[in-house]
Design a protein around this motif. Structure first.
Motif, PDB file in Angstrom:
ATOM      1  N   ALA A   3      48.251  40.497  32.539  1.00  0.00           N
ATOM      2  CA  ALA A   3      48.937  41.105  33.684  1.00  0.00           C
ATOM      3  C   ALA A   3      49.375  40.028  34.669  1.00  0.00           C
ATOM      4  O   ALA A   3      50.437  40.137  35.299  1.00  0.00           O
ATOM      5  N   CYS A   4      48.587  38.974  34.794  1.00  0.00           N
ATOM      6  CA  CYS A   4      48.927  37.881  35.715  1.00  0.00           C
ATOM      7  C   CYS A   4      50.088  37.054  35.145  1.00  0.00           C
ATOM      8  O   CYS A   4      51.040  36.720  35.858  1.00  0.00           O
ATOM      9  N   VAL A   5      50.012  36.759  33.849  1.00  0.00           N
ATOM     10  CA  VAL A   5      51.097  36.000  33.200  1.00  0.00           C
ATOM     11  C   VAL A   5      52.413  36.765  33.353  1.00  0.00           C
ATOM     12  O   VAL A   5      53.455  36.199  33.705  1.00  0.00           O
ATOM     13  N   ALA A  41      59.399  38.703  26.745  1.00  0.00           N
ATOM     14  CA  ALA A  41      58.198  38.035  26.216  1.00  0.00           C
ATOM     15  C   ALA A  41      56.929  38.618  26.830  1.00  0.00           C
ATOM     16  O   ALA A  41      55.848  38.524  26.250  1.00  0.00           O
ATOM     17  N   VAL A  42      57.058  39.206  28.011  1.00  0.00           N
ATOM     18  CA  VAL A  42      55.873  39.765  28.665  1.00  0.00           C
ATOM     19  C   VAL A  42      55.927  41.296  28.754  1.00  0.00           C
ATOM     20  O   VAL A  42      55.150  41.911  29.494  1.00  0.00           O
ATOM     21  N   ALA A  43      56.838  41.886  27.982  1.00  0.00           N
ATOM     22  CA  ALA A  43      56.922  43.348  27.983  1.00  0.00           C
ATOM     23  C   ALA A  43      55.711  43.923  27.255  1.00  0.00           C
ATOM     24  O   ALA A  43      55.171  43.295  26.334  1.00  0.00           O
ATOM     25  N   ASN A  44      55.261  45.090  27.680  1.00  0.00           N
ATOM     26  CA  ASN A  44      54.133  45.773  27.034  1.00  0.00           C
ATOM     27  C   ASN A  44      52.844  44.948  27.083  1.00  0.00           C
ATOM     28  O   ASN A  44      52.053  44.947  26.134  1.00  0.00           O
ATOM     29  N   MET A  45      52.658  44.195  28.143  1.00  0.00           N
ATOM     30  CA  MET A  45      51.519  43.276  28.242  1.00  0.00           C
ATOM     31  C   MET A  45      50.532  43.663  29.334  1.00  0.00           C
ATOM     32  O   MET A  45      49.375  43.256  29.294  1.00  0.00           O
ATOM     33  N   VAL A  46      51.001  44.412  30.336  1.00  0.00           N
ATOM     34  CA  VAL A  46      50.163  44.626  31.514  1.00  0.00           C
ATOM     35  C   VAL A  46      48.834  45.310  31.180  1.00  0.00           C
ATOM     36  O   VAL A  46      47.825  45.108  31.842  1.00  0.00           O
ATOM     37  N   ASP A 115      32.865  33.962  40.614  1.00  0.00           N
ATOM     38  CA  ASP A 115      32.097  32.976  41.387  1.00  0.00           C
ATOM     39  C   ASP A 115      33.007  31.969  42.094  1.00  0.00           C
ATOM     40  O   ASP A 115      32.623  30.820  42.302  1.00  0.00           O
ATOM     41  N   LEU A 116      34.212  32.407  42.452  1.00  0.00           N
ATOM     42  CA  LEU A 116      35.140  31.467  43.081  1.00  0.00           C
ATOM     43  C   LEU A 116      35.287  31.716  44.575  1.00  0.00           C
ATOM     44  O   LEU A 116      35.553  32.848  45.001  1.00  0.00           O
ATOM     45  N   TYR A 117      35.145  30.661  45.319  1.00  0.00           N
ATOM     46  CA  TYR A 117      35.385  30.730  46.764  1.00  0.00           C
ATOM     47  C   TYR A 117      36.898  30.901  46.984  1.00  0.00           C
ATOM     48  O   TYR A 117      37.706  30.304  46.286  1.00  0.00           O
ATOM     49  N   GLY A 118      37.271  31.739  47.957  1.00  0.00           N
ATOM     50  CA  GLY A 118      38.709  31.880  48.269  1.00  0.00           C
ATOM     51  C   GLY A 118      39.305  33.190  47.815  1.00  0.00           C
ATOM     52  O   GLY A 118      40.501  33.423  47.988  1.00  0.00           O
ATOM     53  N   THR A 119      38.488  34.053  47.250  1.00  0.00           N
ATOM     54  CA  THR A 119      38.966  35.386  46.881  1.00  0.00           C
ATOM     55  C   THR A 119      37.765  36.324  46.777  1.00  0.00           C
ATOM     56  O   THR A 119      36.680  35.891  46.341  1.00  0.00           O
ATOM     57  N   ASP A 120      37.949  37.563  47.197  1.00  0.00           N
ATOM     58  CA  ASP A 120      36.833  38.509  47.071  1.00  0.00           C
ATOM     59  C   ASP A 120      36.560  38.806  45.599  1.00  0.00           C
ATOM     60  O   ASP A 120      35.412  38.938  45.189  1.00  0.00           O
ATOM     61  N   TYR A 121      37.631  38.920  44.842  1.00  0.00           N
ATOM     62  CA  TYR A 121      37.486  39.241  43.409  1.00  0.00           C
ATOM     63  C   TYR A 121      38.374  38.347  42.569  1.00  0.00           C
ATOM     64  O   TYR A 121      39.478  37.992  42.987  1.00  0.00           O
ATOM     65  N   THR A 122      37.899  38.020  41.392  1.00  0.00           N
ATOM     66  CA  THR A 122      38.701  37.232  40.446  1.00  0.00           C
ATOM     67  C   THR A 122      39.262  38.168  39.368  1.00  0.00           C
ATOM     68  O   THR A 122      38.703  39.247  39.118  1.00  0.00           O
ATOM     69  N   ILE A 123      40.321  37.710  38.733  1.00  0.00           N
ATOM     70  CA  ILE A 123      40.969  38.535  37.707  1.00  0.00           C
ATOM     71  C   ILE A 123      40.037  38.651  36.488  1.00  0.00           C
ATOM     72  O   ILE A 123      39.598  37.636  35.945  1.00  0.00           O
ATOM     73  N   GLY A 124      39.740  39.851  36.087  1.00  0.00           N
ATOM     74  CA  GLY A 124      38.871  40.078  34.928  1.00  0.00           C
ATOM     75  C   GLY A 124      37.494  40.585  35.305  1.00  0.00           C
ATOM     76  O   GLY A 124      36.788  41.197  34.498  1.00  0.00           O
ATOM     77  N   ASP A 249      41.976  45.541  38.287  1.00  0.00           N
ATOM     78  CA  ASP A 249      42.333  44.220  37.754  1.00  0.00           C
ATOM     79  C   ASP A 249      43.837  44.073  37.555  1.00  0.00           C
ATOM     80  O   ASP A 249      44.403  42.998  37.790  1.00  0.00           O
ATOM     81  N   ARG A 250      44.476  45.129  37.094  1.00  0.00           N
ATOM     82  CA  ARG A 250      45.939  45.053  36.896  1.00  0.00           C
ATOM     83  C   ARG A 250      46.641  44.815  38.227  1.00  0.00           C
ATOM     84  O   ARG A 250      47.600  44.040  38.316  1.00  0.00           O
ATOM     85  N   LEU A 251      46.153  45.507  39.245  1.00  0.00           N
ATOM     86  CA  LEU A 251      46.755  45.371  40.571  1.00  0.00           C
ATOM     87  C   LEU A 251      46.522  43.954  41.115  1.00  0.00           C
ATOM     88  O   LEU A 251      47.452  43.290  41.580  1.00  0.00           O
ATOM     89  N   LEU A 252      45.275  43.512  41.027  1.00  0.00           N
ATOM     90  CA  LEU A 252      44.930  42.176  41.528  1.00  0.00           C
ATOM     91  C   LEU A 252      45.732  41.096  40.802  1.00  0.00           C
ATOM     92  O   LEU A 252      46.318  40.206  41.424  1.00  0.00           O
ATOM     93  N   ALA A 253      45.767  41.174  39.470  1.00  0.00           N
ATOM     94  CA  ALA A 253      46.477  40.169  38.672  1.00  0.00           C
ATOM     95  C   ALA A 253      47.961  40.139  39.038  1.00  0.00           C
ATOM     96  O   ALA A 253      48.574  39.069  39.110  1.00  0.00           O
ATOM     97  N   SER A 254      48.522  41.314  39.295  1.00  0.00           N
ATOM     98  CA  SER A 254      49.947  41.381  39.641  1.00  0.00           C
ATOM     99  C   SER A 254      50.189  40.785  41.024  1.00  0.00           C
ATOM    100  O   SER A 254      51.128  40.008  41.222  1.00  0.00           O
ATOM    101  N   GLN A 255      49.322  41.119  41.970  1.00  0.00           N
ATOM    102  CA  GLN A 255      49.461  40.572  43.335  1.00  0.00           C
ATOM    103  C   GLN A 255      49.367  39.049  43.309  1.00  0.00           C
ATOM    104  O   GLN A 255      50.155  38.347  43.930  1.00  0.00           O
ATOM    105  N   ILE A 256      48.371  38.566  42.585  1.00  0.00           N
ATOM    106  CA  ILE A 256      48.122  37.118  42.555  1.00  0.00           C
ATOM    107  C   ILE A 256      49.251  36.392  41.825  1.00  0.00           C
ATOM    108  O   ILE A 256      49.675  35.309  42.240  1.00  0.00           O
ATOM    109  N   GLY A 257      49.722  36.976  40.729  1.00  0.00           N
ATOM    110  CA  GLY A 257      50.813  36.343  39.975  1.00  0.00           C
ATOM    111  C   GLY A 257      52.051  36.184  40.843  1.00  0.00           C
ATOM    112  O   GLY A 257      52.686  35.120  40.870  1.00  0.00           O
TER     113      GLY A 257
END
Ligand SMILES: Nc1ncnc2c1ncn2[C@@H]1O[C@H](COP(=O)(O)OP(=O)(O)OP(=O)(O)O)[C@@H](O)[C@H]1O
Ligand SMILES: O=P(O)(O)OC[C@H]1O[C@](O)(CO)[C@@H](O)[C@@H]1O
Length: 308
Positions: A3-5, A41-46, A115-124, A249-257
């Protein structure tokens, strides 16, 4: 990750920027495994788990020689900026690479460990927690009907972020996480106290990196101390790393991407895009790498209260 890609590709194209995908991370970059990506190339991937770009570790990229080869590949393909998806290691490499060769880079936090500083949640992360919780719900049925004590191991490398919501949501009596010391004696005492209260089944969630050892080790020690307890161990394992991503996760990955690409276009570099308190923030790689995201202590208290 998909979803991020997808969001990265579509945002770049939206802004009229040519976009290439690098297969297998830094390893593929060094080898020139670089492919032009268009919108199809990224169709049907989210909705798909995993990553169409594949993932690999690269020892060679940790050497100056390897990074030089990676830079040569970027020059060869006319690539002027990078979006990297990963964790601490990925950002450490990206920061060094940018310092040495001046390729502006923006990071996307991609790890189930959260476990990453700088975001409340990580993708996945949200997907991994939901997967583990679904397994725990099923395990509880056996624990309950057979009067057993289950020690369930969840992933998270050196962090307890997956273990804690699994313990709260799964109704566990005890959670063991690397960030907080909890002696084996106290675990045994808590189980004994439960038995005195006529409790017949128990659930202990163990983060794989806990100081007291993994679920198998802890369970064996508990069995030694309380032989009457019918003990079982379940290691949930890699199913936590796959499957269709959750809505969150889909929402987060899209926002971050989107944020990663728009950050790059706006001249940002050596930063990671993240979401804190529902707001988009860019945190320097330096901080993401060096600073620790503190564990929410109120969650530990919740487990204590709710297991009474
Ligand atoms: N100190 C470093 N210098 C240069 N490159 C590095 C360094 N540390 C890591 N890397 C590169 O980053 C890649 C990814 O790092 P790592 O394997 O630690 O994963 P990560 O991004 O932390 O994600 P996760 O561990 O959650 O899967 C490594 O394979 C390596 O090529
Ligand atoms: O699949 P591998 O290489 O064994 O890595 C497993 C590790 O990766 C993670 O899934 C993500 O960092 C950790 O939770 C786990 O410790």
């Amino acid at each position: 990750m998909n979803a991020c890609v997808r969001a990265v590709v579509r945002t770049a194209l939206y802004h009229g920027v040519e976009v290439y995908g690098i297969m297998r991370g830094y390893s593929g970059l060094i080898k020139g495994e670089i492919v032009r990506l268009d919108t199809t190339a990224v169709a049907n991937m989210v909705q798909r788990g995993g990553t169409l770009l594949k993932s690999a570790r690269s020892q060679k990229f940790t050497t100056r020689e390897g990074r030089q080869e990676a830079y040569n590949q970027l020059v060869h393909h006319g690539i002027e900026g990078l979006v990297v998806i990963g964790g601490n290691g990925t950002f450490t490499g990206a920061q060094l690479f940018e310092q040495e060769f001046g390729i502006p880079t923006v990071g996307a936090p991609g790890t189930i460990d959260n476990d990453l500083y700088g975001t409340d949640y990580t993708i996945g992360y949200d997907t991994a927690v939901n997967t583990a919780l679904e397994a725990i719900d099923k395990i509880r049925d056996t624990a309950d009907s057979h009067d057993r004590a289950f020690f369930v191991e969840v992933m998270g490398r050196d962090s307890g972020y997956i273990a804690i919501p699994c313990a709260i949501g799964g109704g566990a009596e005890i959670v063991l996480v690397p960030e907080q010391e909890q002696s084996l004696e106290s675990v045994i005492d808590m189980l004994q106290a439960g038995r005195k209260r006529q409790k017949s089944s128990f659930l202990v969630v163990v983060a794989e990196g806990d100081e007291e050892g993994n679920a198998t080790t802890v369970a064996a020690k508990v069995k030694e101390a309380i032989p009457e307890l019918d003990v079982r161990v379940t290691v949930i394992g890699h199913i936590q790393r796959g499957g269709a991503p959750s809505a969150a996760d889909r929402l987060l990955a899209s926002q971050i991407g989107i944020a990663a690409v728009e950050g790059l276009i706006n001249g940002m570099h050596s930063v990671m895009a993240g979401i804190i308190d529902r707001k988009l923030v860019y945190t320097p790689f330096e901080d993401c790498i060096k600073r620790k995201k503190p564990l929410n202590q109120s969650f530990m208290r919740m487990i204590e209260i709710l297991s009474t």
